[in-house]
Design an enzyme around this catalytic site. Structure first.
Site, PDB file in Angstrom:
ATOM      1  N   ARG A 109       0.815  -1.226   0.000  1.00  0.00           N
ATOM      2  CA  ARG A 109       0.000   0.000   0.000  1.00  0.00           C
ATOM      3  C   ARG A 109       0.844   1.270   0.000  1.00  0.00           C
ATOM      4  O   ARG A 109       0.497   2.257   0.648  1.00  0.00           O
ATOM      5  CB  ARG A 109      -0.951   0.027   1.210  1.00  0.00           C
ATOM      6  CG  ARG A 109      -1.975  -1.102   1.219  1.00  0.00           C
ATOM      7  CD  ARG A 109      -3.242  -0.684   0.496  1.00  0.00           C
ATOM      8  NE  ARG A 109      -4.282  -1.675   0.657  1.00  0.00           N
ATOM      9  CZ  ARG A 109      -5.397  -1.485   1.374  1.00  0.00           C
ATOM     10  NH1 ARG A 109      -5.612  -0.342   1.968  1.00  0.00           N
ATOM     11  NH2 ARG A 109      -6.297  -2.424   1.444  1.00  0.00           N
ATOM     12  N   ARG A 118      -3.421   6.589   0.258  1.00  0.00           N
ATOM     13  CA  ARG A 118      -3.831   7.752   1.040  1.00  0.00           C
ATOM     14  C   ARG A 118      -2.764   8.405   1.902  1.00  0.00           C
ATOM     15  O   ARG A 118      -2.954   9.529   2.342  1.00  0.00           O
ATOM     16  CB  ARG A 118      -5.040   7.387   1.901  1.00  0.00           C
ATOM     17  CG  ARG A 118      -6.293   7.237   1.059  1.00  0.00           C
ATOM     18  CD  ARG A 118      -7.453   6.722   1.858  1.00  0.00           C
ATOM     19  NE  ARG A 118      -7.150   5.378   2.335  1.00  0.00           N
ATOM     20  CZ  ARG A 118      -8.027   4.604   2.986  1.00  0.00           C
ATOM     21  NH1 ARG A 118      -9.236   5.068   3.245  1.00  0.00           N
ATOM     22  NH2 ARG A 118      -7.695   3.402   3.375  1.00  0.00           N
ATOM     23  N   ARG A 178      -7.315  11.664  -6.102  1.00  0.00           N
ATOM     24  CA  ARG A 178      -8.587  11.109  -5.615  1.00  0.00           C
ATOM     25  C   ARG A 178      -9.692  12.162  -5.525  1.00  0.00           C
ATOM     26  O   ARG A 178     -10.876  11.820  -5.548  1.00  0.00           O
ATOM     27  CB  ARG A 178      -8.391  10.460  -4.246  1.00  0.00           C
ATOM     28  CG  ARG A 178      -8.125   8.992  -4.257  1.00  0.00           C
ATOM     29  CD  ARG A 178      -9.280   8.155  -4.801  1.00  0.00           C
ATOM     30  NE  ARG A 178     -10.146   7.673  -3.736  1.00  0.00           N
ATOM     31  CZ  ARG A 178     -11.403   7.994  -3.582  1.00  0.00           C
ATOM     32  NH1 ARG A 178     -11.974   8.839  -4.417  1.00  0.00           N
ATOM     33  NH2 ARG A 178     -12.115   7.495  -2.605  1.00  0.00           N
ATOM     34  N   ASP A 222      -6.925  -2.880  -7.169  1.00  0.00           N
ATOM     35  CA  ASP A 222      -7.427  -3.446  -5.920  1.00  0.00           C
ATOM     36  C   ASP A 222      -7.663  -4.930  -6.139  1.00  0.00           C
ATOM     37  O   ASP A 222      -7.816  -5.369  -7.280  1.00  0.00           O
ATOM     38  CB  ASP A 222      -8.724  -2.758  -5.467  1.00  0.00           C
ATOM     39  CG  ASP A 222      -9.028  -3.101  -4.010  1.00  0.00           C
ATOM     40  OD1 ASP A 222      -8.430  -2.493  -3.117  1.00  0.00           O
ATOM     41  OD2 ASP A 222      -9.843  -4.019  -3.774  1.00  0.00           O
ATOM     42  N   TYR A 230     -14.753 -11.968   1.025  1.00  0.00           N
ATOM     43  CA  TYR A 230     -15.591 -10.807   0.669  1.00  0.00           C
ATOM     44  C   TYR A 230     -16.860 -11.247  -0.063  1.00  0.00           C
ATOM     45  O   TYR A 230     -17.947 -10.706   0.165  1.00  0.00           O
ATOM     46  CB  TYR A 230     -14.812  -9.812  -0.206  1.00  0.00           C
ATOM     47  CG  TYR A 230     -13.784  -9.016   0.570  1.00  0.00           C
ATOM     48  CD1 TYR A 230     -14.194  -8.062   1.504  1.00  0.00           C
ATOM     49  CD2 TYR A 230     -12.425  -9.213   0.405  1.00  0.00           C
ATOM     50  CE1 TYR A 230     -13.260  -7.334   2.230  1.00  0.00           C
ATOM     51  CE2 TYR A 230     -11.489  -8.490   1.118  1.00  0.00           C
ATOM     52  CZ  TYR A 230     -11.913  -7.552   2.038  1.00  0.00           C
ATOM     53  OH  TYR A 230     -11.000  -6.836   2.764  1.00  0.00           O
TER      54      TYR A 230
END
Ligand code: CP3
Length: 327
Positions: A5, A9, A18, A54, A129
């Site tokens: 990652r 962010r 973003r 992702d 998921y």
């Protein structure tokens, strides 16, 4: 060395992109995806880029109704709970279903001086998921399906492994020089459950990648109790989280398997002094050869990017010192 990652962010330049585009819009735009893939390489000087995407992107590309909700994670509109529900999961043909994928990889590789790592979600993690319908702390519904309907479970995992092989093959053919399978949530399984219900499919996934001739990394969180079975999946490298010291991991995994890890990401939220000590501790326990420095999990969104750059400098200085490149 690189950081899981590393794009995302923690970087103001990512947050600026973003503001103009959603996560899905970024992954579907080769220009934007390439830009955010390159951002951490430019800023931190890491030794590898990881494709910006992702783990659920291939599922969305074959029509699964999955949405990445901010602060939550992937949410699936119609969860997979029975053999009938498997119909949602058709074969993934990257060139047709996700033309942006190869294009992004080619664009990134044309601008990179370090290798690009391609990635895919591991079968258990994607299944969790799909069965849960969203993030879950215990993966209880997924594990219940695994135990009560092993045939449907196996069919689900095999489809997900085939999707991962298709995606990773397309990424390597477009220029990715290594791949990582993120099977983040396997730590919730016992060694017996993992060995019976997941490992054969993970082995099939890694066998399906062998002919590509690139290093294949497998990562899961909380895998201290799973290292022996993980040692037999056929991965070239295994990523460890902070719970297992690297020297212990070295003894418990086959000698030909390289190690990756395992600085606790929380160290990035501590003081400079604590961070330096934690990095030194990881490097002390790291093997001399067959080792990739990384965090034990992803970069926290609120990590100070300056500290990440500092970690890169520390690791590079240590590495140069060991190779006798610096006085
Ligand atoms: O730099 C990189 O590592 C590449 C990009 C990357 C993303 N997701 C982008 C992303 C990678 C490798 C992933 C993998 C991923 N996604 C995993 C496996 C790794 C792990 O963390 O264990 C998992 C479990 C997911 C599922 C997922 N996607 C979660 C849990 C979240 C967070 C949701 C939130 O807002 O807290 C996402 C969203 C996501 N994927 C973001 C990024 C940069 C943040 C969302 C955004 O920018 O809107």
């Amino acid at each position: 060395m690189w950081f899981m990652r590393q794009a995302g962010r923690s970087l103001p330049e990512y947050r600026a992109v973003r503001e103009r585009a959603t996560l899905v819009e970024i992954t579907h735009s080769p220009e934007l995806a390439a830009e955010v893939t390159l951002q951490p390489v430019r800023r931190h000087g890491v030794d590898a880029a990881i494709l910006f995407s992702d783990i659920v992107t291939p599922l969305e590309a074959i029509g699964v109704d999955v949405e990445i909700r901010a602060g939550v994670g992937p949410v699936v509109a119609t969860p997979v709970r029975s053999a009938r529900d498997l119909r949602q999961l058709r074969e993934f043909e990257p060139a047709v279903d996700a033309p942006w994928l190869g294009e992004t990889v080619r664009l990134v590789c044309s601008e990179l001086s370090v290798p690009l790592i391609g990635f895919a979600g591991g079968p258990f993690t994607l299944a969790s998921y799909l069965v849960e319908g969203g993030p879950s702390k215990t993966q209880a519904r997924a594990k219940a399906l695994m135990l009560s309907d092993p045939a449907t479970w196996r069919a689900l995992l095999e489809r997900l492994a085939d999707i991962a092989v298709a995606s990773l093959t397309a990424q390597v053919q477009a220029g990715a020089q290594a791949v990582q399978v993120f099977d983040s949530w396997i730590g919730s399984l016992s060694a017996r459950q993992y060995t019976m219900h997941v490992l054969p499919v993970v082995r099939r996934l890694f066998d399906g990648l062998a002919a590509l001739g690139v290093p294949r990394i497998y990562f899961g969180l909380g895998t201290s109790h799973l290292l022996e079975p993980i040692g037999s999946i056929g991965a070239d490298a295994v990523g460890l989280d902070w719970r297992v010291p690297l020297d212990e991991g070295r003894m418990r995994l086959p000698a030909e398997v390289a190690l990756q890890g395992n600085l606790d990401p929380v160290a990035l939220l501590a003081t400079h002094q604590v961070l330096d000590a934690e990095v030194a501790e990881v490097l002390t326990r790291a093997p001399d050869r067959g080792y990739v420095f990384n965090l034990g999990h992803g970069v926290p969104a609120d990590a100070d990017p300056g500290l990440l750059t500092h970690v890169v400098e520390l690791v590079h200085a240590h590495h140069g010192h060991r190779q006798g490149l610096t006085p």
